[in-house]
Design an enzyme around this catalytic site. Structure first.
Site, short mmCIF file in Angstrom:
data_model
loop_
_atom_site.label_atom_id
_atom_site.label_comp_id
_atom_site.label_asym_id
_atom_site.label_seq_id
_atom_site.Cartn_x
_atom_site.Cartn_y
_atom_site.Cartn_z
N SER A 12 18.15 -37.04 9.15
CA SER A 12 18.10 -36.84 10.60
C SER A 12 18.51 -38.10 11.36
O SER A 12 17.93 -39.17 11.18
CB SER A 12 16.67 -36.44 11.02
OG SER A 12 16.21 -35.36 10.26
N GLU B 22 4.54 -35.09 10.46
CA GLU B 22 5.67 -34.20 10.74
C GLU B 22 5.20 -32.76 10.96
O GLU B 22 5.71 -32.06 11.83
CB GLU B 22 6.66 -34.25 9.57
CG GLU B 22 7.92 -33.45 9.80
CD GLU B 22 8.93 -33.63 8.68
OE1 GLU B 22 10.13 -33.68 8.97
OE2 GLU B 22 8.51 -33.71 7.51
N SER C 68 15.15 -35.89 1.67
CA SER C 68 15.75 -34.83 0.87
C SER C 68 17.02 -35.30 0.16
O SER C 68 17.75 -36.17 0.65
CB SER C 68 16.08 -33.62 1.75
OG SER C 68 14.91 -33.06 2.30
N GLN D 250 15.46 -40.31 8.72
CA GLN D 250 14.62 -39.95 7.58
C GLN D 250 15.48 -39.67 6.36
O GLN D 250 16.27 -38.73 6.35
CB GLN D 250 13.76 -38.74 7.91
CG GLN D 250 12.74 -38.40 6.82
CD GLN D 250 11.88 -37.21 7.19
OE1 GLN D 250 12.32 -36.07 7.06
NE2 GLN D 250 10.67 -37.46 7.66
N GLY D 251 15.33 -40.46 5.31
CA GLY D 251 16.06 -40.29 4.07
C GLY D 251 15.14 -39.81 2.96
O GLY D 251 14.77 -40.59 2.07
#
Length: 389
Positions: free
Chosen positions: A163, A249, A131, A128-129
């Site tokens: 992550s 999420e 933040s 997951q990109g």
């Protein structure tokens, strides 16, 4: 909502228990926490077993490759796998719990056909990109830009807390495709892309957490080219698509952990009775209150999953209510664990599972949306209160 189980659902539970009883003893030894290639192989190996047995993507829609199971069957699956001590999704959690369901809900038929089967089979891992160093809780402030060049986007910027970037094949990436201006609010010009992690210009730098693990990373993007066909949703509509991702999420991604916390709580009660800590009435009240707390959270989980089933698989704002309370209850659970275990617990090494869980619990009020953000969502979208200035 009917919270009782039908005869058919109990039969499903019995079949699952039988399969777990045969499958779990056949698993290889669990790899070291620092062995990321080994952990990837272990987690995806378990996913492949689930796929071959017909349990992969149990609650995903049938047209997305899942079994289209009922919300109750999904909950039974989570209950039984957790109670049996089966592996969790591990390195595949972004693909199975975030990116996959988002693509199933928002992707084109071609995108679904390309990306969903490998997730379910355990062939590919996602990270997951979202933040950035200056855009965490205020995610709409992201600055990683994507400039259109024919049939490709050229991406430049950086991400943080990415992550499982160290073992991922794909990244669900948020980029700015329209600069912020007086006419373009910051949450408007964002797009959601699927980026191959082996693309030229992608650099990954692992980050070490308080617990000593490296499941997060910094990611630097230097003129990375991604096909326009990898965009999920319309250009500049990525904020809406992201809200779908975040609803998964916060709404259903933690359901297995509630069962795990209830199991931990029962173990703490047994330990307190064995070591004499049960004689402390304050500690007993703490255990009793958390027993009620996690029981209520499990009921809320059932409601959230049922709501997701009625809305095409997308959880609603009830996920923020759950995330807010669960984050704090988990921290309270491991604070109480330290009291039950006392000096002996404090002497345990960081290899001990409970110690790692206690350290990781500190991040839950920040990860997947801070508690402050969840309170704002509850206030504005559920209670209808005016936005703060």
């Amino acid at each position: 909502m009917d919270l009782t189980y039908t005869e058919e659902e109990e039969e499903f539970r019995a079949r699952l228990r039988t399969w777990l009883g045969k499958a779990l003893p056949e698993l290889p030894p669990k790899p070291s926490p620092d062995d990321w290639p080994g952990r990837r192989a272990y987690d995806l190996g378990w996913q492949r077993r689930l796929y071959d047995a017909g349990y992969a993507g149990l609650h995903w829609p049938a047209d997305a490759g899942g079994r289209g199971a009922t919300p109750t069957q999904h909950l039974i699956f989570l209950e039984e796998t957790e109670r049996a001590g089966a592996p969790y999704v591990g390195a595949n959690f972004v693909g199975l719990l975030h990116a996959g369901p988002t693509i199933a809900a928002e992707g084109t038929p071609e995108q679904r056909a390309r990306w969903l089967p490998p997730v379910l089979r355990g062939d590919e891992v996602w990270c997951q990109g979202f933040s950035e160093p200056g855009a965490g809780s205020d995610l709409a402030a992201l600055r990683t830009k994507a400039v259109r060049d024919g049939d490709e986007y050229v991406i430049t910027g950086s991400k943080i807390w990415t992550s499982h970037a160290e073992v991922a094949d794909w990244c669900e990436l948020l980029v700015r495709t329209d600069p912020v201006s007086a006419s373009v609010p910051k949450h408007r010009g964002i797009s959601w892309l699927a980026m191959p992690m082996d693309a030229p210009g992608v650099t990954v730098r692992p980050l070490r957490t308080l617990a000593g693990s490296t499941e997060f990373a910094e990611m630097f993007l230097d003129e990375v080219r991604v096909p326009v066909g990898n965009r999920v949703g319309a250009e500049n509509d990525g904020w809406r698509v992201t809200m779908v991702t975040l609803s998964f999420e916060r709404g259903t991604a933690f359901v297995g952990e509630v069962v795990a916390c209830r199991r931990t709580l029962a173990a703490l009660a047994r330990t307190a009775k064995a070591n004499g800590r049960w004689d402390d009435p304050v500690l007993r009240r703490g255990l009793g209150r958390l027993h009620g707390e996690f029981g209520a959270l499990w009921r809320l989980t059932q409601w959230n999953v049922s709501e997701a089933g009625r809305s095409g698989g997308v959880p609603g704002t009830g996920g923020s209510v759950f995330k807010l309370r669960y984050s704090h209850a988990r921290q309270e659970l491991y604070d109480l664990a330290a009291e039950v275990l006392g000096a002996a617990g404090g002497a345990l090494s960081l290899d001990e599972e409970w110690t790692l869980d206690r350290l990781s619990s500190l991040s839950y009020t920040i990860a997947a949306g801070t508690s402050q953000i969840q309170r704002n969502i509850v206030a504005e979208r559920i209670l209808g209160l005016p936005k703060g200035r």
